[in-house]
Design a protein around this motif. Structure first.
Motif, mmCIF file in Angstrom:
data_model
loop_
_atom_site.group_PDB
_atom_site.id
_atom_site.type_symbol
_atom_site.label_atom_id
_atom_site.label_comp_id
_atom_site.label_asym_id
_atom_site.label_seq_id
_atom_site.Cartn_x
_atom_site.Cartn_y
_atom_site.Cartn_z
ATOM 1 N N LEU A 76 74.339 -53.660 -39.867
ATOM 2 C CA LEU A 76 74.670 -52.550 -40.744
ATOM 3 C C LEU A 76 75.070 -53.067 -42.115
ATOM 4 O O LEU A 76 75.686 -54.122 -42.235
ATOM 5 C CB LEU A 76 75.823 -51.741 -40.140
ATOM 6 N N ASP A 83 80.104 -43.649 -46.407
ATOM 7 C CA ASP A 83 79.564 -43.824 -45.057
ATOM 8 C C ASP A 83 80.655 -43.934 -43.991
ATOM 9 O O ASP A 83 80.341 -44.098 -42.812
ATOM 10 C CB ASP A 83 78.687 -45.082 -44.992
ATOM 11 N N HIS A 277 80.512 -46.129 -38.925
ATOM 12 C CA HIS A 277 79.507 -46.289 -39.982
ATOM 13 C C HIS A 277 78.448 -45.194 -39.846
ATOM 14 O O HIS A 277 77.709 -45.146 -38.866
ATOM 15 C CB HIS A 277 78.854 -47.663 -39.883
ATOM 16 N N ARG A 278 78.362 -44.331 -40.814
ATOM 17 C CA ARG A 278 77.432 -43.198 -40.764
ATOM 18 C C ARG A 278 75.989 -43.638 -40.516
ATOM 19 O O ARG A 278 75.238 -42.996 -39.777
ATOM 20 C CB ARG A 278 77.501 -42.411 -42.071
ATOM 21 N N GLN A 279 75.596 -44.782 -41.101
ATOM 22 C CA GLN A 279 74.203 -45.217 -40.983
ATOM 23 C C GLN A 279 73.836 -45.653 -39.561
ATOM 24 O O GLN A 279 72.652 -45.695 -39.228
ATOM 25 C CB GLN A 279 73.912 -46.324 -41.992
ATOM 26 N N SER A 282 72.215 -42.596 -38.101
ATOM 27 C CA SER A 282 71.212 -41.917 -38.920
ATOM 28 C C SER A 282 69.939 -41.569 -38.160
ATOM 29 O O SER A 282 69.244 -40.619 -38.507
ATOM 30 C CB SER A 282 70.874 -42.768 -40.153
#
Length: 284
Positions: A76, A83, A277-279, A282
């Motif tokens: 990441l 995020d 962590h938003r990603q 995703s």
């Protein structure tokens, strides 16, 4: 980049570590599976190249193209404020939905006068339920647990709460049924003997989804259990055969606090760093 490779065998594990000249580890490989974990994104290419080469030398005979088959875990990017899901309060997704699409003052007045139920009432009730459950979960921090709320997924859905600690990971779904009687079966839930709702089945599917995301970035198994929490109910009955979904009333969540033995303190922090962590979510 100059990297030194050392072999480490302990506790039934066999690893190759790639280290900088000062001894700092920047990646490692599992000799048994061939998986490579990159610890520093800026060293990714060098880590994969040097560890793939050493893995190839350890395997006799080495299969053709072995280096190209070595799988590196994704890394990441550095966490940014935009995020970081740790800032989300309980019910954040519903609060945002109400702010964007909720009723205006006149609509609320008309609905109240006509005593006409609306989708907005359901959203407000759900928001209140998630806030109450979130408050209970936040109290578990003193037992070494980490809590996240309103984790966004694809298709405008979210995970109400994620509890991460020494007893594993719990994917928590909150249901607010004020002054209602609830029965929980193997796959469905009935409220006041009404039409079955697939809460239990969806909770299991959500937990499996969470496990896939977290294990993509972790080099160890991440046990994830589904949890259903009911808020405001007058009665809660659970079928004796319902064993794979934990079911609680909001005040019973504290029963999760003493659980331990599945994740070490370091593993808890690693899982939490991925989950916040938003990603990471995703493509979930």
């Amino acid at each position: 980049m100059e990297l030194h490779v050392t072999r480490w065998k302990r506790y039934g594990r066999d690893r190759l570590y790639a280290n900088l000249p000062d001894g700092t580890a920047v990646g490692w490989a599992d000799v048994t599976t061939g998986d490579i974990t990159v610890l520093r994104a800026e060293c990714r290419d060098d880590v994969i190249a040097v560890l793939a080469k050493h893995l190839q030398n350890l395997i006799e005979p080495a299969p053709p193209g072995r280096a190209s088959e070595v799988r590196a875990r994704p890394v990441l990017p550095p966490l940014t404020p935009g995020d970081d899901l740790a800032v989300n309060p309980p019910g954040w997704a519903l609060r945002d939905l109400l702010d964007e699409s909720g009723p205006r003052l006149m609509e609320r007045v008309v609905s109240r006068l006509l005593r006409r139920p609306s989708e907005w009432d359901s959203w407000r009730k759900g928001l209140a339920g998630e806030r109450r459950v979130g408050a209970e979960l936040n109290r578990l921090g003193r037992h070494g647990w980490r809590v996240l709320h309103s984790i966004p997924l694809a298709n405008k859905v979210d995970i109400d709460h994620l509890l991460i600690g020494p007893g594993g990971v719990f994917s928590i779904n909150t249901k607010h049924h004020d002054k209602r009687a609830v029965w929980v079966g193997d796959d469905s839930v009935k409220v006041d003997h009404g039409k079955p709702a697939p809460y239990a089945r969806k909770s299991r599917a959500e937990a499996k989804r969470v496990a896939r995301v977290l294990e993509r970035y972790c080099d160890f198994p991440v046990p994830v259990e589904p949890v259903l929490v009911f808020v405001g109910v007058t009665e809660l009955k659970v079928a004796a055969t319902q064993l794979d979904v934990r079911v609680y009333q909001e005040r019973q969540i504290s029963a999760l606090g003493p659980l331990s033995g599945l994740l070490t303190a370091d593993q808890v922090e690693h899982v939490y760093s991925v989950a916040r962590h938003r990603q990471a979510w995703s493509h979930a």
